[in-house]
Motif scaffolding. Structure first.
Motif, PDB file in Angstrom:
ATOM      1  N   LEU A  90       0.778  -1.232   0.000  1.00 22.84           N
ATOM      2  CA  LEU A  90       0.000   0.000   0.000  1.00 22.84           C
ATOM      3  C   LEU A  90       0.811   1.285   0.000  1.00 22.84           C
ATOM      4  O   LEU A  90       0.362   2.302  -0.514  1.00 22.84           O
ATOM      5  CB  LEU A  90      -0.963   0.010   1.200  1.00 22.84           C
ATOM      6  N   LYS A  91       1.989   1.277   0.595  1.00 22.35           N
ATOM      7  CA  LYS A  91       2.806   2.493   0.677  1.00 22.35           C
ATOM      8  C   LYS A  91       4.029   2.385  -0.218  1.00 22.35           C
ATOM      9  O   LYS A  91       4.546   1.295  -0.459  1.00 22.35           O
ATOM     10  CB  LYS A  91       3.292   2.718   2.110  1.00 22.35           C
ATOM     11  N   ARG A  92       4.507   3.530  -0.655  1.00 17.80           N
ATOM     12  CA  ARG A  92       5.737   3.570  -1.448  1.00 17.80           C
ATOM     13  C   ARG A  92       6.871   2.892  -0.676  1.00 17.80           C
ATOM     14  O   ARG A  92       7.655   2.133  -1.243  1.00 17.80           O
ATOM     15  CB  ARG A  92       6.087   5.031  -1.780  1.00 17.80           C
ATOM     16  N   ALA A  93       6.973   3.157   0.609  1.00 19.69           N
ATOM     17  CA  ALA A  93       8.051   2.565   1.411  1.00 19.69           C
ATOM     18  C   ALA A  93       7.969   1.038   1.412  1.00 19.69           C
ATOM     19  O   ALA A  93       9.000   0.362   1.416  1.00 19.69           O
ATOM     20  CB  ALA A  93       7.995   3.101   2.842  1.00 19.69           C
ATOM     21  N   TYR A  94       6.754   0.495   1.396  1.00 16.73           N
ATOM     22  CA  TYR A  94       6.596  -0.964   1.350  1.00 16.73           C
ATOM     23  C   TYR A  94       7.079  -1.491  -0.001  1.00 16.73           C
ATOM     24  O   TYR A  94       7.759  -2.516  -0.088  1.00 16.73           O
ATOM     25  CB  TYR A  94       5.138  -1.377   1.547  1.00 16.73           C
ATOM     26  N   GLU A 106       7.687  -5.086 -11.026  1.00 20.55           N
ATOM     27  CA  GLU A 106       6.621  -4.333 -11.687  1.00 20.55           C
ATOM     28  C   GLU A 106       5.344  -4.483 -10.860  1.00 20.55           C
ATOM     29  O   GLU A 106       5.077  -5.553 -10.325  1.00 20.55           O
ATOM     30  CB  GLU A 106       6.395  -4.883 -13.095  1.00 20.55           C
ATOM     31  N   PHE A 107       4.556  -3.419 -10.805  1.00 20.79           N
ATOM     32  CA  PHE A 107       3.354  -3.417  -9.978  1.00 20.79           C
ATOM     33  C   PHE A 107       2.107  -3.294 -10.835  1.00 20.79           C
ATOM     34  O   PHE A 107       2.069  -2.507 -11.785  1.00 20.79           O
ATOM     35  CB  PHE A 107       3.407  -2.269  -8.963  1.00 20.79           C
ATOM     36  N   VAL A 108       1.099  -4.082 -10.477  1.00 20.93           N
ATOM     37  CA  VAL A 108      -0.234  -3.990 -11.066  1.00 20.93           C
ATOM     38  C   VAL A 108      -1.145  -3.584  -9.914  1.00 20.93           C
ATOM     39  O   VAL A 108      -1.434  -4.392  -9.027  1.00 20.93           O
ATOM     40  CB  VAL A 108      -0.685  -5.335 -11.682  1.00 20.93           C
ATOM     41  N   HIS A 109      -1.561  -2.308  -9.903  1.00 16.54           N
ATOM     42  CA  HIS A 109      -2.391  -1.792  -8.818  1.00 16.54           C
ATOM     43  C   HIS A 109      -3.860  -1.940  -9.190  1.00 16.54           C
ATOM     44  O   HIS A 109      -4.335  -1.311 -10.139  1.00 16.54           O
ATOM     45  CB  HIS A 109      -2.043  -0.322  -8.551  1.00 16.54           C
ATOM     46  N   LEU A 110      -4.563  -2.765  -8.432  1.00 18.79           N
ATOM     47  CA  LEU A 110      -6.008  -2.918  -8.612  1.00 18.79           C
ATOM     48  C   LEU A 110      -6.682  -1.889  -7.722  1.00 18.79           C
ATOM     49  O   LEU A 110      -6.557  -1.922  -6.499  1.00 18.79           O
ATOM     50  CB  LEU A 110      -6.444  -4.337  -8.230  1.00 18.79           C
ATOM     51  N   ASP A 145       3.829   6.094  -7.855  1.00 16.34           N
ATOM     52  CA  ASP A 145       4.447   7.339  -8.318  1.00 16.34           C
ATOM     53  C   ASP A 145       4.868   7.158  -9.776  1.00 16.34           C
ATOM     54  O   ASP A 145       5.088   6.021 -10.227  1.00 16.34           O
ATOM     55  CB  ASP A 145       5.668   7.685  -7.465  1.00 16.34           C
ATOM     56  N   PRO A 146       5.017   8.255 -10.515  1.00 23.93           N
ATOM     57  CA  PRO A 146       5.403   8.153 -11.929  1.00 23.93           C
ATOM     58  C   PRO A 146       6.709   7.390 -12.172  1.00 23.93           C
ATOM     59  O   PRO A 146       6.880   6.777 -13.216  1.00 23.93           O
ATOM     60  CB  PRO A 146       5.531   9.608 -12.378  1.00 23.93           C
ATOM     61  N   ASP A 147       7.611   7.396 -11.200  1.00 21.09           N
ATOM     62  CA  ASP A 147       8.885   6.702 -11.395  1.00 21.09           C
ATOM     63  C   ASP A 147       8.827   5.220 -11.018  1.00 21.09           C
ATOM     64  O   ASP A 147       9.821   4.511 -11.123  1.00 21.09           O
ATOM     65  CB  ASP A 147       9.997   7.392 -10.601  1.00 21.09           C
ATOM     66  N   GLU A 148       7.652   4.735 -10.599  1.00 18.09           N
ATOM     67  CA  GLU A 148       7.505   3.321 -10.262  1.00 18.09           C
ATOM     68  C   GLU A 148       6.990   2.555 -11.477  1.00 18.09           C
ATOM     69  O   GLU A 148       6.072   3.000 -12.155  1.00 18.09           O
ATOM     70  CB  GLU A 148       6.528   3.146  -9.092  1.00 18.09           C
ATOM     71  N   SER A 149       7.595   1.412 -11.725  1.00 19.54           N
ATOM     72  CA  SER A 149       7.198   0.583 -12.857  1.00 19.54           C
ATOM     73  C   SER A 149       5.877  -0.104 -12.530  1.00 19.54           C
ATOM     74  O   SER A 149       5.810  -0.938 -11.626  1.00 19.54           O
ATOM     75  CB  SER A 149       8.285  -0.461 -13.144  1.00 19.54           C
ATOM     76  N   GLY A 150       4.831   0.287 -13.243  1.00 20.62           N
ATOM     77  CA  GLY A 150       3.549  -0.333 -12.957  1.00 20.62           C
ATOM     78  C   GLY A 150       2.403   0.315 -13.693  1.00 20.62           C
ATOM     79  O   GLY A 150       2.583   1.197 -14.523  1.00 20.62           O
ATOM     80  N   MET A 151       1.222  -0.155 -13.343  1.00 12.48           N
ATOM     81  CA  MET A 151      -0.019   0.286 -13.978  1.00 12.48           C
ATOM     82  C   MET A 151      -1.143   0.235 -12.960  1.00 12.48           C
ATOM     83  O   MET A 151      -1.023  -0.440 -11.938  1.00 12.48           O
ATOM     84  CB  MET A 151      -0.354  -0.639 -15.147  1.00 12.48           C
ATOM     85  N   VAL A 152      -2.234   0.909 -13.263  1.00 10.52           N
ATOM     86  CA  VAL A 152      -3.442   0.875 -12.440  1.00 10.52           C
ATOM     87  C   VAL A 152      -4.554   0.289 -13.290  1.00 10.52           C
ATOM     88  O   VAL A 152      -4.754   0.706 -14.436  1.00 10.52           O
ATOM     89  CB  VAL A 152      -3.832   2.288 -11.950  1.00 10.52           C
ATOM     90  N   LEU A 153      -5.272  -0.686 -12.723  1.00  9.60           N
ATOM     91  CA  LEU A 153      -6.420  -1.290 -13.395  1.00  9.60           C
ATOM     92  C   LEU A 153      -7.646  -1.126 -12.506  1.00  9.60           C
ATOM     93  O   LEU A 153      -7.552  -1.235 -11.277  1.00  9.60           O
ATOM     94  CB  LEU A 153      -6.172  -2.774 -13.674  1.00  9.60           C
TER      95      LEU A 153
END
Length: 183
Positions: A90-94, A106-110, A145-153
């Motif tokens: 849930l957090k950037r630090a995590y 890579e992150f896939v944020h649901l 954040d924009p510099d994190e590799s990932g997407m939001v679905l």
């Protein structure tokens, strides 16, 4: 060169409890052969007992758990095995701790409407995470954040649509709807 392995991929399907992380991560695993893990299974008995009682975890509870998850991914990377992990993150630090495992994550944020997610949580059975903890998770959620590799679905999509969208956007095989329509 002898001993060279193909590169590995390490994907974390993230979001609040009830967003569908496990379903989507398993779907990605089944479509691609990436090794699946459920982060909930890495929690200590004390963490599980707290959540069952409706008590939110704090960062001190989470750090050892996150380090174990990063180590699990790093160990698979060392074996030449790609992974997909269902984890709240849930957090950037995590997410920063998870990125300390393999070289790339890579992150896939649901993500989606809290009302929809709460409804799903109240209907599911056999899970220790109380629906009452959704508010605390929503409060600490830090979007990618924009510099994190990932997407939001959007969780309003069906599980099959979410898996297909993730596969397509990650450039993994199988990125099409069951109807055959490529997304």
């Amino acid at each position: 060169m002898t001993g060279d392995r193909p590169p590995t991929r390490h994907i974390v399907v993230m979001g609040v409890s009830g967003a569908g992380k496990t379903t989507v991560a398993r779907g990605i695993s089944e479509a691609t052969g990436l090794r699946f893990a459920e982060a909930d299974e890495f929690h200590s008995e004390a963490n599980v007992a707290r959540m069952r009682a409706g008590v939110p975890l704090d960062d001190a509870d989470r750090w050892p758990w996150l380090r174990d998850l990063a180590s699990w991914m790093a160990d698979r990377h060392a074996e030449g095995v790609s992974t997909v992990l269902a984890c709240s993150a849930l957090k950037r630090a995590y997410r920063d701790v998870l990125r300390q495992g393999p070289p790339d994550v890579e992150f896939v944020h649901l993500d989606g409407a809290p009302e929809l997610i709460r409804d799903r949580m109240t209907r599911r059975t056999g899970h220790y995470m109380a629906a009452s903890l959704l508010d605390s998770q929503q409060q600490i959620l830090e979007h990618l954040d924009p510099d994190e590799s990932g997407m939001v679905l959007d969780v309003a999509l069906s599980p099959d649509e979410l898996v297909a969208a993730a596969l397509t956007r990650l450039g993994l095989p199988g990125g099409m709807f069951p109807s055959g329509e490529i997304i």
